[in-house]
Design a protein around this motif. Structure first.
Motif, PDB file in Angstrom:
ATOM      1  N   SER A  13      43.591  39.821  48.350  1.00 30.95           N
ATOM      2  CA  SER A  13      43.696  38.800  47.756  1.00 30.95           C
ATOM      3  C   SER A  13      41.804  38.734  47.092  1.00 30.95           C
ATOM      4  N   SER A  14      41.178  39.869  47.466  1.00 29.83           N
ATOM      5  CA  SER A  14      39.972  39.796  46.806  1.00 29.83           C
ATOM      6  C   SER A  14      39.910  39.966  45.510  1.00 29.83           C
ATOM      7  N   ALA A  15      40.920  40.992  44.885  1.00 28.45           N
ATOM      8  CA  ALA A  15      40.751  41.125  43.313  1.00 28.45           C
ATOM      9  C   ALA A  15      41.022  40.024  42.751  1.00 28.45           C
ATOM     10  N   SER A  16      41.910  39.011  43.152  1.00 24.39           N
ATOM     11  CA  SER A  16      42.554  38.059  42.237  1.00 24.39           C
ATOM     12  C   SER A  16      41.445  36.923  42.489  1.00 24.39           C
ATOM     13  N   GLY A  17      41.097  36.742  43.705  1.00 25.22           N
ATOM     14  CA  GLY A  17      40.153  35.624  44.321  1.00 25.22           C
ATOM     15  C   GLY A  17      38.554  35.638  43.648  1.00 25.22           C
ATOM     16  N   LEU A  18      38.142  36.695  43.638  1.00 22.80           N
ATOM     17  CA  LEU A  18      36.790  37.128  43.247  1.00 22.80           C
ATOM     18  C   LEU A  18      36.947  36.974  41.449  1.00 22.80           C
ATOM     19  N   SER A  19      37.850  37.616  40.868  1.00 26.39           N
ATOM     20  CA  SER A  19      37.919  37.464  39.669  1.00 26.39           C
ATOM     21  C   SER A  19      37.947  36.208  38.877  1.00 26.39           C
ATOM     22  N   ALA A  20      38.839  35.345  39.885  1.00 25.99           N
ATOM     23  CA  ALA A  20      39.010  33.901  39.534  1.00 25.99           C
ATOM     24  C   ALA A  20      37.482  33.097  39.553  1.00 25.99           C
ATOM     25  N   ILE A  21      36.665  33.470  40.332  1.00 28.63           N
ATOM     26  CA  ILE A  21      35.595  32.775  40.445  1.00 28.63           C
ATOM     27  C   ILE A  21      34.677  33.141  39.356  1.00 28.63           C
ATOM     28  N   ALA A  22      34.731  34.630  39.171  1.00 26.90           N
ATOM     29  CA  ALA A  22      33.853  35.145  37.836  1.00 26.90           C
ATOM     30  C   ALA A  22      34.472  34.399  36.706  1.00 26.90           C
ATOM     31  N   ARG A  23      35.525  34.083  36.474  1.00 27.33           N
ATOM     32  CA  ARG A  23      35.963  33.442  35.330  1.00 27.33           C
ATOM     33  C   ARG A  23      35.614  32.401  35.086  1.00 27.33           C
ATOM     34  N   CYS A  24      35.732  31.296  36.176  1.00 25.04           N
ATOM     35  CA  CYS A  24      35.179  29.901  36.353  1.00 25.04           C
ATOM     36  C   CYS A  24      33.755  29.961  35.834  1.00 25.04           C
ATOM     37  N   LEU A  25      32.933  30.608  36.473  1.00 24.13           N
ATOM     38  CA  LEU A  25      31.652  31.024  36.118  1.00 24.13           C
ATOM     39  C   LEU A  25      31.119  31.125  34.724  1.00 24.13           C
ATOM     40  N   MET A  26      32.151  32.075  34.175  1.00 21.65           N
ATOM     41  CA  MET A  26      31.886  32.372  32.690  1.00 21.65           C
ATOM     42  C   MET A  26      32.384  31.154  31.832  1.00 21.65           C
ATOM     43  N   SER A  27      33.245  30.423  32.122  1.00 23.73           N
ATOM     44  CA  SER A  27      33.539  29.160  31.433  1.00 23.73           C
ATOM     45  C   SER A  27      32.372  28.358  31.225  1.00 23.73           C
ATOM     46  N   LEU A  28      31.629  28.209  32.598  1.00 21.15           N
ATOM     47  CA  LEU A  28      30.358  27.129  32.574  1.00 21.15           C
ATOM     48  C   LEU A  28      29.348  27.856  31.630  1.00 21.15           C
ATOM     49  N   ALA A  65      32.890  39.990  38.497  1.00 19.03           N
ATOM     50  CA  ALA A  65      33.978  40.227  39.556  1.00 19.03           C
ATOM     51  C   ALA A  65      33.894  41.664  40.411  1.00 19.03           C
ATOM     52  N   ARG A  66      33.324  42.848  39.701  1.00 19.26           N
ATOM     53  CA  ARG A  66      33.096  44.062  40.316  1.00 19.26           C
ATOM     54  C   ARG A  66      32.111  44.097  41.299  1.00 19.26           C
ATOM     55  N   LEU A  67      31.077  43.137  41.208  1.00 16.82           N
ATOM     56  CA  LEU A  67      30.203  42.780  42.090  1.00 16.82           C
ATOM     57  C   LEU A  67      30.712  42.301  43.320  1.00 16.82           C
ATOM     58  N   GLY A  68      31.726  41.449  43.333  1.00 15.81           N
ATOM     59  CA  GLY A  68      32.487  40.788  44.478  1.00 15.81           C
ATOM     60  C   GLY A  68      33.419  42.104  45.158  1.00 15.81           C
ATOM     61  N   SER A  69      34.032  42.647  44.362  1.00 15.88           N
ATOM     62  CA  SER A  69      35.063  43.547  44.965  1.00 15.88           C
ATOM     63  C   SER A  69      35.445  44.583  43.715  1.00 15.88           C
ATOM     64  N   GLY A  70      35.127  45.836  43.975  1.00 17.56           N
ATOM     65  CA  GLY A  70      35.369  46.792  43.068  1.00 17.56           C
ATOM     66  C   GLY A  70      36.512  46.510  41.958  1.00 17.56           C
ATOM     67  N   SER A 108      35.197  52.987  28.078  1.00 13.24           N
ATOM     68  CA  SER A 108      34.946  52.840  29.712  1.00 13.24           C
ATOM     69  C   SER A 108      33.714  52.734  30.293  1.00 13.24           C
ATOM     70  N   SER A 109      33.493  52.120  31.394  1.00  9.48           N
ATOM     71  CA  SER A 109      32.149  51.827  32.186  1.00  9.48           C
ATOM     72  C   SER A 109      32.319  51.972  33.697  1.00  9.48           C
ATOM     73  N   ASP A 110      31.220  52.227  34.254  1.00 14.94           N
ATOM     74  CA  ASP A 110      31.356  52.062  35.666  1.00 14.94           C
ATOM     75  C   ASP A 110      31.053  50.553  36.073  1.00 14.94           C
ATOM     76  N   LEU A 111      30.573  49.670  34.829  1.00 17.19           N
ATOM     77  CA  LEU A 111      29.904  48.474  35.229  1.00 17.19           C
ATOM     78  C   LEU A 111      31.109  47.337  35.126  1.00 17.19           C
ATOM     79  N   PHE A 112      32.393  47.713  34.369  1.00 19.18           N
ATOM     80  CA  PHE A 112      33.345  46.607  34.080  1.00 19.18           C
ATOM     81  C   PHE A 112      34.375  47.292  33.731  1.00 19.18           C
ATOM     82  N   GLY A 113      35.565  46.546  33.787  1.00 18.75           N
ATOM     83  CA  GLY A 113      36.733  47.202  33.510  1.00 18.75           C
ATOM     84  C   GLY A 113      37.320  47.035  31.847  1.00 18.75           C
ATOM     85  N   VAL A 114      37.843  47.845  31.354  1.00 23.19           N
ATOM     86  CA  VAL A 114      38.475  47.920  29.903  1.00 23.19           C
ATOM     87  C   VAL A 114      39.666  47.973  29.890  1.00 23.19           C
TER      88      VAL A 114
END
Ligand code: PMV
Length: 359
Positions: free
Chosen positions: A124-139, A160-165, A187-193
């Motif tokens: 659940s780390s992929a969906s869990g951390l991306s959800a927190i990241a997405r909420c932060l970006m809304s703020l 999200a990557r910094l939480g779980s690759g 493409s980048s090592d820093l984020f998904g595309v």
């Protein structure tokens, strides 16, 4: 690597209170990421299908407060306060604080739930951390209204990557590449595309049935597994092979060659587990029923000239992948021949999805 573009610009607006809810998906890698360097930089590029039904829904309530030295948050999972999940999230906030300094100015109340059972063995780390990241970006997008939706998605994936690759691949869909690759534009090592080329229609609504072979805690966490790729005798060849496989996968996704797809996806899954078998210390995450299922899939494919195939995450569960055209027949096969190898006969029928959704 230049990460300064991800540091939030000094806040233009002030906001006292805000609540955001996001649903973000799980994903399943076709070409696997296994091995990284600090901070969460992958040793090779990877590509995944974004899933549709397996997701996390997270609400964060932000309340403005005096700026503090530490990040102040409460965490609820499925309605219950979860102290034991807090260290991982606190660690995530530490990793992103340079990029989101505003987190020191808000108390955050985080409420999270998964669409799949918590103890299903589905990471659940992929969906869990991306959800927190997405909420932060809304703020952040309220604080900084100039951000474009492209910049918001890119930074959400970066955080999200910094939480779980693999969480970097859980913002968009249906196919996401993470890791710098010469044949994948942008493409980048820093984020998904998003996979940037036209995908053959045979991959539309591709199916993924997740067979829950073992729902227990993994004996070896993915953090430990990634670390064992340092000084691994086959690591350098593996990273090279994965990048070559991503090039091949890119062509397959465009030309719709399903036989080649099946071959590459299964080889990737078994190679991932071969890295585990040959680590020092070595470990095995597959269970006897994982192998029973794989053999049954091979038999079925042979007998029915099917394009069914399997892939594996860092665990014993089996992801069964098949084109939508085979859905009826394969679902029948799973229910009648494979379900018995699952804990309590449980499996989850999923298909490719399109990424994060605001609720
Ligand atoms: O995101 P992590 O650190 O949990 O690593 C996940 C690695 C695999 O799931 C095994 C492969 C992948 O690319 O998703």
């Amino acid at each position: 690597m230049n990460t300064s573009q991800f540091i939030a610009k000094s806040v233009e607006k002030s906001i006292e209170k805000a609540t955001f809810t996001w649903q973000t998906p799980s994903n399943i890698a076709l070409v696997k990421y296994w091995g990284k360097s600090n901070p969460q930089i992958p040793k090779n590029a990877s590509i995944s299908f974004t899933l549709n039904n397996c997701h996390t829904i997270t609400t964060i309530e932000f309340q403005k407060k005096e700026k503090s030295e530490t990040v102040d948050f409460d965490l609820f999972f499925e309605g219950q306060q979860k102290e034991e999940f807090k260290p991982k999230i606190a660690d995530f906030f530490t990793r992103i604080q340079t990029y989101c300094p505003y987190i020191f100015e808000y108390k955050m109340i985080i409420n999270s739930e998964n669409s799949f059972p918590h103890s299903s063995g589905i990471a659940s780390s992929a969906s869990g951390l991306s959800a927190i990241a997405r909420c932060l970006m809304s703020l952040e997008s309220v604080l900084n209204p100039d951000l474009s939706s492209e910049e918001i998605n890119k930074k959400a994936s970066f955080l999200a990557r910094l939480g779980s690759g693999s969480a970097s691949r859980s913002i968009e869909g249906p196919l996401v590449v993470w890791g710098n690759h010469p044949e994948i534009e942008g493409s980048s090592d820093l984020f998904g595309v998003q996979f940037p080329y036209k995908v053959h229609s045979v991959f539309n609504n591709y199916q993924d049935a997740i067979l829950l072979v073992d729902k227990g805690e993994k004996q070896v966490s993915s953090t430990v597994g990634h670390n064992l790729m340092h000084n691994h005798p086959y690591a350098e060849n593996r990273f090279k092979q994965a990048n070559e496989n991503l090039g091949k996968m890119s062509s397959i996704l465009q030309n719709g060659d399903l036989k080649a797809f099946v071959n590459l996806v299964e080889s990737e899954a078994l190679t991932l587990h071969a890295m585990m078998l040959t680590s020092n210390p070595y470990f095995i995450l597959m269970k006897p029923n994982t192998l029973e299922i794989i053999n049954k899939i091979w038999e079925y494919r042979e007998e029915n000239n099917s394009n069914i195939c399997f892939t594996l995450d860092a665990g014993a569960n089996v992801h069964v992948l098949y084109p939508e055209a085979e859905k009826e027949a394969v679902n029948y096969f799973i229910e009648n021949k494979l379900a018995k190898f699952c804990q309590k006969n449980q499996y989850i029928c999923d298909s490719v999805g399109f990424g994060a959704k605001k609720i």
